[in-house]
Structures are given as structure tokens and as C-alpha cells.
Design a protein around this motif. Structure first.
Motif, mmCIF file in Angstrom:
data_model
loop_
_atom_site.group_PDB
_atom_site.id
_atom_site.type_symbol
_atom_site.label_atom_id
_atom_site.label_comp_id
_atom_site.label_asym_id
_atom_site.label_seq_id
_atom_site.Cartn_x
_atom_site.Cartn_y
_atom_site.Cartn_z
ATOM 1 N N ALA A 127 50.285 -15.722 109.300
ATOM 2 C CA ALA A 127 49.809 -14.691 108.385
ATOM 3 C C ALA A 127 48.348 -14.383 108.659
ATOM 4 O O ALA A 127 47.640 -15.157 109.326
ATOM 5 C CB ALA A 127 49.982 -15.136 106.929
ATOM 6 N N VAL A 128 47.895 -13.255 108.117
ATOM 7 C CA VAL A 128 46.521 -12.801 108.283
ATOM 8 C C VAL A 128 45.883 -12.699 106.899
ATOM 9 O O VAL A 128 46.428 -12.052 105.989
ATOM 10 C CB VAL A 128 46.461 -11.435 108.992
ATOM 11 C CG1 VAL A 128 45.029 -10.932 109.089
ATOM 12 C CG2 VAL A 128 47.093 -11.535 110.386
ATOM 13 N N LEU A 129 44.727 -13.337 106.740
ATOM 14 C CA LEU A 129 43.979 -13.331 105.485
ATOM 15 C C LEU A 129 42.663 -12.608 105.713
ATOM 16 O O LEU A 129 41.938 -12.927 106.660
ATOM 17 C CB LEU A 129 43.726 -14.761 104.999
ATOM 18 C CG LEU A 129 44.915 -15.730 105.031
ATOM 19 C CD1 LEU A 129 44.496 -17.106 104.521
ATOM 20 C CD2 LEU A 129 46.085 -15.188 104.222
ATOM 21 N N LEU A 130 42.357 -11.641 104.855
ATOM 22 C CA LEU A 130 41.186 -10.804 105.064
ATOM 23 C C LEU A 130 40.264 -10.810 103.859
ATOM 24 O O LEU A 130 40.718 -10.652 102.717
ATOM 25 C CB LEU A 130 41.612 -9.367 105.354
ATOM 26 C CG LEU A 130 42.527 -9.160 106.552
ATOM 27 C CD1 LEU A 130 43.837 -8.518 106.103
ATOM 28 C CD2 LEU A 130 41.865 -8.297 107.614
ATOM 29 N N ASP A 131 38.993 -10.989 104.113
ATOM 30 C CA ASP A 131 37.975 -10.735 103.096
ATOM 31 C C ASP A 131 37.964 -9.230 102.805
ATOM 32 O O ASP A 131 38.551 -8.435 103.560
ATOM 33 C CB ASP A 131 36.625 -11.210 103.634
ATOM 34 C CG ASP A 131 35.473 -10.882 102.721
ATOM 35 O OD1 ASP A 131 35.578 -11.160 101.507
ATOM 36 O OD2 ASP A 131 34.468 -10.333 103.208
ATOM 37 N N MET A 132 37.274 -8.822 101.725
ATOM 38 C CA MET A 132 37.219 -7.397 101.422
ATOM 39 C C MET A 132 35.846 -6.803 101.731
ATOM 40 O O MET A 132 35.677 -6.082 102.708
ATOM 41 C CB MET A 132 37.562 -7.125 99.960
ATOM 42 C CG MET A 132 37.580 -5.628 99.631
ATOM 43 S SD MET A 132 37.624 -5.254 97.867
ATOM 44 C CE MET A 132 36.047 -5.877 97.301
ATOM 45 N N ASP A 133 34.819 -7.104 100.923
ATOM 46 C CA ASP A 133 33.505 -6.495 101.109
ATOM 47 C C ASP A 133 32.911 -6.904 102.454
ATOM 48 O O ASP A 133 32.781 -8.091 102.761
ATOM 49 C CB ASP A 133 32.554 -6.913 99.978
ATOM 50 C CG ASP A 133 32.873 -6.219 98.669
ATOM 51 O OD1 ASP A 133 33.018 -4.984 98.680
ATOM 52 O OD2 ASP A 133 32.965 -6.901 97.639
ATOM 53 N N GLY A 134 32.560 -5.901 103.249
ATOM 54 C CA GLY A 134 31.981 -6.159 104.555
ATOM 55 C C GLY A 134 32.997 -6.408 105.635
ATOM 56 O O GLY A 134 32.664 -6.387 106.821
ATOM 57 N N THR A 135 34.248 -6.637 105.252
ATOM 58 C CA THR A 135 35.315 -6.892 106.220
ATOM 59 C C THR A 135 36.305 -5.733 106.240
ATOM 60 O O THR A 135 36.565 -5.156 107.295
ATOM 61 C CB THR A 135 36.027 -8.210 105.893
ATOM 62 O OG1 THR A 135 35.086 -9.285 105.955
ATOM 63 C CG2 THR A 135 37.155 -8.486 106.878
ATOM 64 N N LEU A 136 36.864 -5.388 105.097
ATOM 65 C CA LEU A 136 37.734 -4.215 104.990
ATOM 66 C C LEU A 136 37.002 -2.991 104.464
ATOM 67 O O LEU A 136 37.310 -1.860 104.843
ATOM 68 C CB LEU A 136 38.915 -4.520 104.068
ATOM 69 C CG LEU A 136 39.956 -5.513 104.574
ATOM 70 C CD1 LEU A 136 40.947 -5.853 103.463
ATOM 71 C CD2 LEU A 136 40.687 -4.984 105.795
ATOM 72 N N VAL A 137 36.048 -3.223 103.563
ATOM 73 C CA VAL A 137 35.325 -2.130 102.899
ATOM 74 C C VAL A 137 33.828 -2.292 103.144
ATOM 75 O O VAL A 137 33.272 -3.371 102.894
ATOM 76 C CB VAL A 137 35.597 -2.121 101.377
ATOM 77 C CG1 VAL A 137 34.806 -1.009 100.691
ATOM 78 C CG2 VAL A 137 37.086 -1.973 101.095
#
Length: 229
Positions: free
Chosen positions: A23-33
Motif C-alpha cells: 500500500a501507499v501512505l501519503l502525507d497531505m500538506d506539502g506532499t499532496l497539497v
């Protein structure tokens, strides 16, 4: 995770350009947004109101829960909770200027919901608003600030997300941009990829991407194959 000959700098970093994970785990601020302008404006107001140095605040705030950062500067627990709540309320209505990190939309579209999670230090409502504001989907598994007893750099969020997906954390790839999140990902045992230009001893031996235009994902059975530079 697939095994490869490993270098001495980091036993989690294969030299090949493909990595296979559960699986893939992603941060949000600065990573996706990209929320840098909003985040720095809010913390600038906090620094001015409480007579603390903005650079010092920013040096410890990225990737951490609001309450954890505020508590570093306001030792009274009640005051810290009140101020943190005020900051979070202000962030909820500041959506102008947010943009998706390049390639994030395509990467998320290539991952089935059962193989991806967002793990963020933001409160859930803020995370959903920011993802929605930039046109990114919200995965079913979204671990937010209020979901863990200890925020990043503790690994709790990544461990919880992996458990919710039914996979071991050390069979996941984590994409992170900030020191606290990178330390949390490594503590969870995940294959860790730096997004952006962060530099510190923590990232020694880790893979790095400028953004998600450098990443490709495909699903093979119950595995995710990531092509990385």
C-alpha cells in the motif's frame, strides 16, 4: 516488499527503479497539497500575537499537529488548546492559494482505494477541505490529527493507516515532505520517499522526488508497483 541488493546507507532503499509494496501512505500538506502560503501566514499571525520568532515557529511546525507546535511556545495547557483551536478554525476558511502538488491527481487515480491512505497532522475537517479544494479525492482511510494519541514524529498515524488497510506498515511506501513526517515514516518501518527539497540527516539514503510527475504506480494482483527515479 520486494528485496534487492541494499546499500549500507539505508537497508530500506533498493537501487532498482521499481519498488513493490502492499500500500501507499501519503502525507497531505506539502506532499499532496501545496498549502505553504496559507500555513506560513497563519503561523505568522500566531508568532506576532504571542511575541515569538516566526522562523523558530516554522522550523518546528511543518508536518506536526497544531496543538503540538503551539504547546512548544505556550506552556499553559488550557491556553495552548484555545489558541490551537483558533488557528485550526482560521485555516478552515483559508482555501485560496492552495494547489495540488504536480502529478498528485494522476497518482491517486492510479491507486485503488484499498491500497492508499492519507496520514496527516491536520484535523480531519481541514484535510478533507484542502483535498477537495484542489480537486483531489479523499481516500476511505484518512488518519488525521485527532485519530492518534501521539502525532508525528511518532509513527502512530502510519501504523494506524496500515492497520486500517490490513497490511503491515513495513510493507508500505510513505511519501512525506517534512522532518516530523519523515521521522515518523522511518520509525514505522516503511519504505520512505522524500517529496521536495527537505534536507536533514533523517533523509540519508532515502529516495527523493521533486513531485509526483516522477512517480508511476500500477497494480499487480494485491501489490502496488511504484516506478521511481
Amino acid at each position: 516488499m520486494t528485496t534487492h541488493p541494499l546499500d549500507a546507507a539505508d537497508a530500506r532503499t533498493p537501487p532498482a527503479d521499481e519498488v513493490t509494496v502492499a500500500a501507499v501512505l501519503l502525507d497531505m500538506d506539502g506532499t499532496l497539497v501545496d498549502s505553504t502560503a496559507v500555513v506560513e501566514a497563519v503561523w505568522g499571525e500566531f508568532a506576532a500575537a504571542h511575541g515569538v520568532d516566526l522562523d523558530t515557529v516554522l522550523s518546528v511546525s511543518h508536518g506536526r499537529r497544531t496543538i503540538d507546535t503551539v504547546a512548544d511556545f505556550l506552556p499553559d495547557p488550557h491556553q495552548a488548546r484555545v489558541v490551537a483551536a483558533e488557528i485550526e478554525a482560521a485555516e478552515l476558511v483559508r482555501l485560496d492559494g492552495l494547489t495540488a502538488i504536480p502529478g498528485a491527481r494522476d497518482l491517486l487515480a492510479s491507486l485503488p482505494d484499498a491500497r492508499v491512505a492519507v496520514v496527516t497532522s491536520a484535523e480531519r475537517e481541514l484535510a478533507v477541505r484542502r483535498l477537495t479544494a484542489v480537486g483531489l479525492p479523499c481516500p476511505t482511510v484518512l488518519v488525521a490529527a485527532e485519530d492518534v494519541a501521539a502525532g508525528k514524529p511518532a509513527p502512530d498515524g502510519f501504523l494506524r493507516a496500515a492497520s486500517a488497510l490490513g497490511v503491515p506498515a513495513d510493507d508500505c511506501a510513505v511519501f512525506e515532505d517534512a522532518e516530523a513526517g519523515l521521522r515518523a515514516a522511518r520509525a514505522a518501518g516503511a519504505f520512505t520517499v522524500v517529496v521536495g527539497g527537505h534536507e536533514s540527516p533523517t533523509i540519508r539514503g532515502l529516495r527523493r522526488v521533486d513531485d509526483f510527475r516522477q512517480v508511476r504506480a500500477r497494480v499487480e494482483g494485491d501489490r502496488v508497483v511504484l516506478a521511481l527515479p
